[in-house]
Design an enzyme around this catalytic site. Structure first.
Site, PDB file in Angstrom:
ATOM      1  N   GLY A 150      39.757  40.290  36.287  1.00  0.00           N
ATOM      2  CA  GLY A 150      38.331  40.007  36.084  1.00  0.00           C
ATOM      3  C   GLY A 150      37.979  38.546  36.298  1.00  0.00           C
TER       4      GLY A 150
ATOM      5  NE  ARG B  85      39.622  44.937  37.003  1.00  0.00           N
ATOM      6  CZ  ARG B  85      39.637  44.069  35.985  1.00  0.00           C
ATOM      7  NH1 ARG B  85      40.768  43.803  35.364  1.00  0.00           N
ATOM      8  NH2 ARG B  85      38.528  43.476  35.580  1.00  0.00           N
TER       9      ARG B  85
ATOM     10  CG  ASP C 129      49.042  43.406  31.891  1.00  0.00           C
ATOM     11  OD1 ASP C 129      49.906  43.181  31.027  1.00  0.00           O
ATOM     12  OD2 ASP C 129      48.289  44.387  31.871  1.00  0.00           O
TER      13      ASP C 129
ATOM     14  CE  LYS D 241      41.746  36.199  34.826  1.00  0.00           C
ATOM     15  NZ  LYS D 241      41.569  37.466  35.542  1.00  0.00           N
ATOM     16  CB  THR D 242      42.047  36.111  29.732  1.00  0.00           C
ATOM     17  OG1 THR D 242      41.343  36.458  28.545  1.00  0.00           O
ATOM     18  CG2 THR D 242      43.280  35.405  29.330  1.00  0.00           C
TER      19      THR D 242
ATOM     20  CG  ASP E 139      38.705  39.668  26.839  1.00  0.00           C
ATOM     21  OD1 ASP E 139      37.534  39.448  27.185  1.00  0.00           O
ATOM     22  OD2 ASP E 139      39.247  40.778  26.923  1.00  0.00           O
TER      23      ASP E 139
ATOM     24  CG  MET F 204      32.666  40.605  28.078  1.00  0.00           C
ATOM     25  SD  MET F 204      33.339  39.558  29.401  1.00  0.00           S
ATOM     26  CE  MET F 204      34.940  40.334  29.660  1.00  0.00           C
TER      27      MET F 204
END
Lengths: 545, 545
Positions: free
Chosen positions: B77, B141, B172, B198-199, B201, B246
């Site tokens: 994402g 993905r 992941d 990177k995320t 969340d 999110m």
């Protein structure tokens, strides 16, 4: 009140004023005016406030030290900049005479009637400079239209020795401000009433009012979000985003956001009505664009939808009108949910039944079952963005079977309304509102009533803006409201031969096919002037820029 | 590409670099490392990339002029700042040796396998400096986890004479980066692989990684919107706003937004799970707050809800697990929609049936009927914000009948996800990402593989940041995934004894009762440093600031 870093830094911003409002002010009066329509009727209804001249402020050598207390009222939905109208008004009346006092009526026009008020002192005012929201005194939707309200209001006006009331609101609130001005003038009460043009939707606009405040900030906030979604859309390349934006009766917001962000599709309610498009026409239009992009390998896109679009589709409008009648029949009231739908279907004309049957089940069910307290169909409950994407998906499924389409279609939905109504005002709205408040103070000091404060030439630097006032009656005509002819300010819809729409229309085919997204980013308060101080595209195009 | 004024002005921003990365660089190696858990298993799986030291960069006198081509991949994402990792990497490899070249693999890891790439030259890079989105090369993905993918990738790596691949992704993707690094090392191919954290969340975080990029910008964007809604809420004083943000597996975003905006209520999934709360417990908690505020005359409020909350409720988790089993029974496949629900009800345990029956009809129906392609219940389709407000309304209705509540309750719903994932990066993310890209280049130049680029001390001014790399194996342990034990990077959930949660928990009762909203406003790129250059509250609190 705990403050964010931005709020604290932004409190120090000194809004820019037009040259004429920077020092002492005198009034230049123009020729007598007349209403935009129904002159005879309007004149009869407003004998004391009809025909007054437009006024413009000019620099003067001698200051007017009028002693006056003022009351302020926020009416209707929030719009960015409301607090700056109040701070502009406050600063100006204090400058005229430090003994002048400002009273805020709490939670809208009802505060005047119920004598619910607070004095707005310097420490309160300073907490709200350049902030969004209407929380300083709150807003409300009570309509000021009855004599007993006017008389009840007069009691507190007398008690606080108030010379004038300023009402910040949209078309209806300004109409009512004028009715109140006329009443107090007719009674010789010596109380003035001044209006201020506020509406996010941008539909309070005419030859005299270039833009209503809040439109600039709200559109820029929505465009920030739409741009972010477009960039996501263009990175992930797998969704069609259906984005609904505010605007029940006019599509100015949708159009402005489209001009700022260049989406693949933007619906404009006024065009749909004018062309007499059906729901199927709209769905086909979107589905064809999806299909065309899919042929280029682009199974993604963005669609901007004005909130009120469904009511502009002539066939749906007819259906809703008949549904209201059918549901009002006495027999309809006894039925359970299942029977209700059968009853509705049995009573619709063939034409309306066909439209009803074309709707997705959930939407049809909602239209037939959910009613507001007046027994009317609740059009606003329909999630138009989902309705359209569902119908587009069905249409594409059909096209796929016919071998006309072979892409993938997956939709995401968004609705932006509350996200922008209370944003901290842009430099434009901060300046514009502060100038409107300052103008309102000067209209009062110069004995005016039944006027709306205005500021013109707003695509020029603030220094060159022209401030003044316009008689509210000048903007009125007679329209039918709830079965009766009433004097109202004419709503400004998107003009299909205006520059903003024509600029959009000239580019939309390219935007639909290509990915021509523009990402405006968040509103900036500091930084290069081309980033921080631009008016909306609508305003610039309307003024030939 | 047509650009907004902000984009054009922002292109000129020169991200700040840590002192050690400003000139020539040398590597300081620490002691050997071990994985956070399951050391023996991880060591066996990664014999060539296990146990390597943490490295830190230090200023050097002599430049390393390594000749190297590099490939870059965006995985998963979107998160704000991805483009700046690429521009940082580009600038640094060109600085090392102007002949070095950078290749971007298109639409994610699949681009490496399918040999879909483009060379990123200076003119392309310059178009994307300090911009949001992943649209420069797109993301995807596809999981890199099979030998034939690795070998296929090697072909294009050889063809382009690539020395190292940089993979920008979440937990992941970084695990897979390490598997790839191990494979190429085991085969002695001489190809390095470097990861970048990177995320949005925020759940890729540990002793070495202070924060993952994009979290700062996304949280600030959501907080801008939540603050705007709060101000509207506090001006109109008539709605409860249920705002979902999110965060499927961790509530970092919800918690950070709460710390920035001080809403009346914020749910934290990790706490709900730890306390074993039921859906009714949550609904009661919210309803009680509504009731208490109503007693003070405040029939309005804001509730922040993390996207994944429903799956953290132990009773719902159990119900979903059994639903998946029941729906997988061969008999279940033959049933129509109506029979399906009866079938489900007949097969649930009494405990799960009670939970199922407690859900609003629409939600229960959705859980029993809608399945994803693997036949699983689609929890993500549940509109949790609407589910909760509906159940709160029912609970309040009951309390009203019992004479315990006499307020008004009307709800509005929002969901913020796509609105922030591609926002233009804040100064923090612009700097942080640029430094990560620069670090990645230096890790490559210094011959490292199986490392993640890191930057620490990030609440200090950028000049004082510490850049380096950490062996990816160090962050791994073994976890069950789809029935098999796999090496994975441990996800960072909200720690209930950590400073961010404790700070929130210490204030939330006051926030619930009072109206203590804070309005952060939009991200600013120019202006006072206290407005433009602050890290998230989470990061500051974690570092004791």
């Amino acid at each position: 009140m705990e403050k964010s870093a931005l709020q604290m830094a932004r409190a120090a911003y000194q809004p820019k004023l037009p040259k004429a409002l920077q020092g002492a002010v005198k009034v230049k009066e123009g020729a007598a005016t007349q209403s935009v329509g129904d002159q005879e009727e309007i004149k009869k209804l407003f004998p004391n406030t009809y025909g007054m001249p437009i006024v413009e402020f000019e620099p003067a050598t001698e200051a007017n030290n009028t002693k006056m207390n003022v009351g302020i009222i926020l009416s209707g939905g929030q719009a960015p900049g409301g607090h700056n109208v109040i701070t502009g008004l406050f600063d100006q009346i204090k400058k005229l005479n430090p003994e002048n006092r400002l009273f805020g009526f709490i939670l809208g026009p009802g505060g005047l009637v119920d004598h619910n008020y607070m004095e707005l002192t310097a420490d309160i005012i300073d907490e709200y400079r350049n902030t969004g929201g209407f929380d300083m005194i709150g807003s409300g939707r009570t309509k000021l239209e009855k004599v007993d309200q006017f008389e009840k209001g007069l009691e507190i006006i007398r008690e606080l020795n108030i010379k004038a009331i300023v009402i910040i609101g949209g078309d209806d609130s300004n109409t009512n401000a004028c009715v109140l001005a006329e009443y107090y003038a007719a009674k010789n009460y010596g109380v003035q009433v001044i209006g201020c043009p506020k509406t996010i939707d941008g539909d309070l606009k005419n030859d005299q009012i270039e833009t209503s405040f809040g439109f600039d900030t709200a559109c820029k906030t929505y465009s920030e979000l739409i741009g972010n979604i477009e960039r996501d859309c263009n990175s992930a390349r797998k969704y069609w985003h259906f984005i609904k934006v505010m605007g029940r009766s006019a599509s100015h917001i949708a159009l402005e956001c489209a001009l700022q962000t260049q989406p693949n599709i933007c619906l404009v309610s006024e065009e749909i009505e004018q062309k007499g498009m059906s729901l199927d026409d709209i769905v086909t239009y979107i589905a064809n664009a999806v299909c065309q992009r899919a042929a280029d390998g682009n199974n993604f896109g963005t669609v901007i939808i004005p909130e009120g679009v469904i009511e502009f589709i002539p066939a749906i409008k007819k259906l809703i009108a008949q549904l209201n009648d059918v549901l009002a029949m006495p027999e309809a009231k006894e039925l359970d949910r299942h029977e209700s739908i059968d009853f509705v279907k049995a009573h619709l004309t063939d034409e309306n039944l066909a439209v009803f049957n074309s709707l997705p089940t959930g939407v049809a069910r909602q239209l037939a079952l959910d009613r507001d307290p007046h027994g009317n169909v609740q059009v606003s409950l329909i999630e138009t963005e989902k309705l359209l994407s569902t119908m587009v998906a069905q249409k594409l499924e059909k096209m796929k079977k016919e071998g006309k389409y072979s892409g993938k279609f997956s939709a995401q939905h968004h609705f932006f309304g509350y996200e922008g109504r209370c944003a901290a005002p842009s430099n434009f709205d901060a300046d514009y509102c502060y100038a409107l408040g300052t103008s309102a103070a000067q209209l009062i000091a110069n004995g005016k009533t039944g006027y709306m404060a205005i500021v013109k030439n707003t695509t020029a630097p603030a220094e060159q803006w022209i401030a003044g006032g316009v008689p509210i009656t000048m903007m009125m005509n007679m329209e039918k409201r709830a079965g009766e002819m009433k004097p109202v300010i004419r709503k400004a819809l998107v003009e299909l031969d205006g520059a903003p729409f024509k600029t959009f229309a000239a580019q939309r085919d390219r935007w639909a096919r290509e990915t021509a997204y523009v990402y405006p980013g968040p509103i900036q308060y500091w930084g290069p002037t081309e980033v921080c101080d631009q008016p909306t595209r609508t305003l610039a195009l309307e003024q030939g820029k």
